[in-house]
Scaffold this motif. Structure first.
Motif, PDB file in Angstrom:
ATOM      1  N   GLY A 127       0.479  -1.431   0.247  1.00  0.00           N
ATOM      2  CA  GLY A 127       0.186   0.047   0.254  1.00  0.00           C
ATOM      3  C   GLY A 127       0.833   1.740  -0.139  1.00  0.00           C
ATOM      4  N   PHE A 128       2.126   1.225   0.862  1.00  0.00           N
ATOM      5  CA  PHE A 128       3.087   2.573   0.739  1.00  0.00           C
ATOM      6  C   PHE A 128       3.139   2.380  -0.341  1.00  0.00           C
ATOM      7  CE2 PHE A 128       5.589  -0.896   1.231  1.00  0.00           C
ATOM      8  CZ  PHE A 128       7.150  -0.475   0.757  1.00  0.00           C
ATOM      9  N   VAL A 129       3.693   1.579  -1.236  1.00  0.00           N
ATOM     10  CA  VAL A 129       4.438   1.812  -2.787  1.00  0.00           C
ATOM     11  C   VAL A 129       3.493   2.839  -3.711  1.00  0.00           C
ATOM     12  CG1 VAL A 129       5.664   1.003  -4.254  1.00  0.00           C
ATOM     13  CG2 VAL A 129       5.723   0.505  -2.506  1.00  0.00           C
ATOM     14  N   HIS A 130       1.772   2.019  -3.234  1.00  0.00           N
ATOM     15  CA  HIS A 130       0.689   2.402  -4.459  1.00  0.00           C
ATOM     16  C   HIS A 130       0.289   4.079  -4.133  1.00  0.00           C
ATOM     17  CE1 HIS A 130       0.180  -1.218  -6.753  1.00  0.00           C
ATOM     18  NE2 HIS A 130       0.777  -1.888  -4.962  1.00  0.00           N
ATOM     19  N   ILE A 131       0.386   4.403  -2.811  1.00  0.00           N
ATOM     20  CA  ILE A 131       0.547   5.919  -2.057  1.00  0.00           C
ATOM     21  C   ILE A 131       1.082   6.209  -3.152  1.00  0.00           C
ATOM     22  CG2 ILE A 131       0.464   7.237   0.208  1.00  0.00           C
ATOM     23  CD1 ILE A 131      -0.863   4.418   1.378  1.00  0.00           C
ATOM     24  N   ALA A 132       3.299   6.475  -2.858  1.00  0.00           N
ATOM     25  CA  ALA A 132       3.758   7.343  -3.186  1.00  0.00           C
ATOM     26  C   ALA A 132       3.731   6.977  -4.375  1.00  0.00           C
ATOM     27  CB  ALA A 132       5.350   6.410  -2.695  1.00  0.00           C
ATOM     28  N   LYS A 133       2.658   6.064  -4.857  1.00  0.00           N
ATOM     29  CA  LYS A 133       3.199   5.827  -6.674  1.00  0.00           C
ATOM     30  C   LYS A 133       2.493   7.133  -6.735  1.00  0.00           C
ATOM     31  CE  LYS A 133       2.460   3.435 -11.017  1.00  0.00           C
ATOM     32  NZ  LYS A 133       2.601   2.041 -11.410  1.00  0.00           N
ATOM     33  N   GLN A 134       0.971   7.554  -6.143  1.00  0.00           N
ATOM     34  CA  GLN A 134      -0.902   8.140  -6.699  1.00  0.00           C
ATOM     35  C   GLN A 134       0.019   9.629  -6.750  1.00  0.00           C
ATOM     36  OE1 GLN A 134      -4.515   6.701  -5.442  1.00  0.00           O
ATOM     37  NE2 GLN A 134      -3.391   4.655  -5.865  1.00  0.00           N
ATOM     38  N   ALA A 135       0.015   9.557  -4.378  1.00  0.00           N
ATOM     39  CA  ALA A 135       0.954  11.044  -4.936  1.00  0.00           C
ATOM     40  C   ALA A 135       2.134  11.879  -5.732  1.00  0.00           C
ATOM     41  CB  ALA A 135       0.835  10.925  -3.161  1.00  0.00           C
ATOM     42  N   GLN A 136       2.207  11.035  -6.665  1.00  0.00           N
ATOM     43  CA  GLN A 136       3.649  11.588  -7.052  1.00  0.00           C
ATOM     44  C   GLN A 136       5.073  11.882  -5.559  1.00  0.00           C
ATOM     45  OE1 GLN A 136       2.660  13.584 -10.476  1.00  0.00           O
ATOM     46  NE2 GLN A 136       1.876  11.472 -10.929  1.00  0.00           N
ATOM     47  N   ILE A 137       5.497  10.777  -4.966  1.00  0.00           N
ATOM     48  CA  ILE A 137       6.118  11.430  -4.181  1.00  0.00           C
ATOM     49  C   ILE A 137       7.519  10.828  -3.645  1.00  0.00           C
ATOM     50  CG2 ILE A 137       4.802  12.462  -3.225  1.00  0.00           C
ATOM     51  CD1 ILE A 137       4.376  10.535  -1.106  1.00  0.00           C
ATOM     52  N   PRO A 138       8.548  10.501  -2.811  1.00  0.00           N
ATOM     53  CA  PRO A 138       9.549  10.075  -2.935  1.00  0.00           C
ATOM     54  C   PRO A 138       8.795   9.275  -1.628  1.00  0.00           C
ATOM     55  CG  PRO A 138      10.345  11.801  -2.035  1.00  0.00           C
ATOM     56  CD  PRO A 138       8.465  12.057  -2.456  1.00  0.00           C
ATOM     57  N   ILE A 139       9.775   7.371  -1.647  1.00  0.00           N
ATOM     58  CA  ILE A 139       9.688   6.455  -0.648  1.00  0.00           C
ATOM     59  C   ILE A 139      11.498   6.969   0.460  1.00  0.00           C
ATOM     60  CG2 ILE A 139       9.347   4.812   0.359  1.00  0.00           C
ATOM     61  CD1 ILE A 139       7.500   3.568  -1.677  1.00  0.00           C
ATOM     62  N   GLN A 140      11.501   6.922   1.560  1.00  0.00           N
ATOM     63  CA  GLN A 140      13.031   7.125   1.616  1.00  0.00           C
ATOM     64  C   GLN A 140      12.907   5.714   3.397  1.00  0.00           C
ATOM     65  OE1 GLN A 140      15.117   9.766   4.606  1.00  0.00           O
ATOM     66  NE2 GLN A 140      17.030   8.565   3.469  1.00  0.00           N
ATOM     67  N   LEU A 141      13.860   4.876   2.362  1.00  0.00           N
ATOM     68  CA  LEU A 141      13.761   3.616   3.860  1.00  0.00           C
ATOM     69  C   LEU A 141      14.536   3.640   4.757  1.00  0.00           C
ATOM     70  CD1 LEU A 141      14.440   0.851   0.675  1.00  0.00           C
ATOM     71  CD2 LEU A 141      12.736   1.992   1.552  1.00  0.00           C
ATOM     72  N   ILE A 142      14.092   3.396   6.359  1.00  0.00           N
ATOM     73  CA  ILE A 142      14.739   4.264   7.131  1.00  0.00           C
ATOM     74  C   ILE A 142      14.789   2.717   7.785  1.00  0.00           C
ATOM     75  CG2 ILE A 142      14.710   4.550   9.938  1.00  0.00           C
ATOM     76  CD1 ILE A 142      13.186   7.064   8.107  1.00  0.00           C
ATOM     77  N   GLY A 143      16.189   2.049   8.947  1.00  0.00           N
ATOM     78  CA  GLY A 143      16.014   0.368   9.249  1.00  0.00           C
ATOM     79  C   GLY A 143      16.503   1.061  10.615  1.00  0.00           C
ATOM     80  N   LEU A 144      15.959   0.475  11.580  1.00  0.00           N
ATOM     81  CA  LEU A 144      15.951   0.129  12.774  1.00  0.00           C
ATOM     82  C   LEU A 144      16.683  -0.803  12.941  1.00  0.00           C
ATOM     83  CD1 LEU A 144      12.530   1.350  14.257  1.00  0.00           C
ATOM     84  CD2 LEU A 144      14.982   2.896  13.663  1.00  0.00           C
ATOM     85  N   ASP A 145      18.216  -0.544  13.004  1.00  0.00           N
ATOM     86  CA  ASP A 145      19.158  -1.891  13.593  1.00  0.00           C
ATOM     87  C   ASP A 145      19.819  -2.310  14.694  1.00  0.00           C
ATOM     88  OD1 ASP A 145      21.168  -3.494  13.565  1.00  0.00           O
ATOM     89  OD2 ASP A 145      21.988  -2.704  11.476  1.00  0.00           O
ATOM     90  N   TYR A 146      19.286  -2.646  15.316  1.00  0.00           N
ATOM     91  CA  TYR A 146      19.524  -3.388  16.657  1.00  0.00           C
ATOM     92  C   TYR A 146      20.394  -3.696  16.941  1.00  0.00           C
ATOM     93  CZ  TYR A 146      14.161  -1.844  18.134  1.00  0.00           C
ATOM     94  OH  TYR A 146      13.304  -1.542  18.565  1.00  0.00           O
ATOM     95  N   LYS A 147      20.878  -4.731  16.591  1.00  0.00           N
ATOM     96  CA  LYS A 147      22.811  -5.363  16.474  1.00  0.00           C
ATOM     97  C   LYS A 147      23.756  -4.732  16.271  1.00  0.00           C
ATOM     98  CE  LYS A 147      25.708  -8.423  14.081  1.00  0.00           C
ATOM     99  NZ  LYS A 147      25.664 -10.044  12.814  1.00  0.00           N
ATOM    100  N   HIS A 148      23.692  -2.958  15.585  1.00  0.00           N
ATOM    101  CA  HIS A 148      24.278  -2.057  15.283  1.00  0.00           C
ATOM    102  C   HIS A 148      23.834  -1.216  16.556  1.00  0.00           C
ATOM    103  CE1 HIS A 148      25.572  -4.772  12.153  1.00  0.00           C
ATOM    104  NE2 HIS A 148      26.548  -4.283  12.952  1.00  0.00           N
ATOM    105  N   LYS A 149      22.078  -0.939  16.823  1.00  0.00           N
ATOM    106  CA  LYS A 149      22.100  -0.370  17.279  1.00  0.00           C
ATOM    107  C   LYS A 149      22.215   1.789  16.310  1.00  0.00           C
ATOM    108  CE  LYS A 149      21.441  -0.749  22.276  1.00  0.00           C
ATOM    109  NZ  LYS A 149      21.798  -0.191  23.690  1.00  0.00           N
ATOM    110  N   GLN A 150      21.213   1.608  15.518  1.00  0.00           N
ATOM    111  CA  GLN A 150      21.741   2.423  14.044  1.00  0.00           C
ATOM    112  C   GLN A 150      20.632   2.996  13.809  1.00  0.00           C
ATOM    113  OE1 GLN A 150      24.982   0.857  11.145  1.00  0.00           O
ATOM    114  NE2 GLN A 150      25.443   2.381  12.629  1.00  0.00           N
ATOM    115  N   ILE A 151      19.489   3.681  13.622  1.00  0.00           N
ATOM    116  CA  ILE A 151      19.081   4.349  12.977  1.00  0.00           C
ATOM    117  C   ILE A 151      19.734   4.739  11.543  1.00  0.00           C
ATOM    118  CG2 ILE A 151      17.355   5.874  12.121  1.00  0.00           C
ATOM    119  CD1 ILE A 151      18.680   5.983  15.879  1.00  0.00           C
ATOM    120  N   VAL A 152      19.447   3.911  10.880  1.00  0.00           N
ATOM    121  CA  VAL A 152      19.607   4.020   9.042  1.00  0.00           C
ATOM    122  C   VAL A 152      18.868   4.651   8.525  1.00  0.00           C
ATOM    123  CG1 VAL A 152      20.874   2.688   7.216  1.00  0.00           C
ATOM    124  CG2 VAL A 152      20.998   2.132   9.422  1.00  0.00           C
TER     125      VAL A 152
END
Length: 189
Positions: A127-152
């Motif tokens: 659904g989020f990909v379809h929202i981005a396509k219909q609204a013509q906006i970008p998607i940023q991927l953000i990872g919550l990496d608990y192993k390295h304690k990083q917000i990626v």
């Protein structure tokens, strides 16, 4: 990027993240409208880590939440934080409604968990990909990496062209990010 939240809250949240050992890797998109796909979502702790990031960056954003958490008194707080209630048990035009709302807004950042659940699930919701396509906006991927304690702050998909191919790219990115409960993040069949 639309901003909100006072400076003191930003400093306090940054301090808390640092004290817990969390660091930031990458750069947050600077756009008035975007979808922030935050994953893996394997624990309720993800919400609190995400909230600290939101406060640290002073982000004004919206997010989907299970409709059952929008009851008083918690519902008031969740709405003030940017929550949008979603009844997940049935499809009811959410993609079109949100895409339309984004298109009509001056600025709207939507954060969501692409898996749609904390449980192990594959394939992920699109659904989020379809929202981005219909609204013509970008998607940023953000990872919550608990192993390295990083917000990626990961890659940005500027334009959705092929949903299937882009879901493969998305799952490949999250295949390298370790959630709190790794067994609940399935990125391939």
């Amino acid at each position: 990027m639309p901003r909100k939240w006072p400076q003191w809250l930003s400093r306090c949240s940054s301090w808390l993240l640092t004290q817990r050992g969390w660091t930031v890797k990458g750069e947050l998109i600077n756009a008035p409208k975007a979808i922030l796909a935050v994953a893996p979502h394997t624990s309720n702790w993800d919400f609190f880590i995400g909230l600290l990031v939101v406060f640290s960056c002073q982000l004004k954003l919206s997010f989907f939440g299970k409709h059952s958490i929008f009851v008083p008194p918690l519902g008031y707080i969740v709405r003030k934080l940017g929550g949008i209630p979603i009844e997940r048990s049935r499809a009811h035009g959410v993609v079109t409604a949100i895409a339309s709302q984004i298109s009509q807004s001056e600025d709207l950042i939507l954060a969501l968990a692409p898996e749609g659940t904390r449980k192990a699930a594959f394939p992920w919701k699109q659904g989020f990909v379809h929202i981005a396509k219909q609204a013509q906006i970008p998607i940023q991927l953000i990872g919550l990496d608990y192993k390295h304690k990083q917000i990626v702050f990961g890659p940005v998909i500027r334009e959705v062209t092929n949903t299937h191919e882009q879901m493969q790219t998305i799952c490949a990115f999250y295949g390298n990010v370790c959630g709190k409960y790794p067994k609940n993040c399935i990125t391939q069949p």
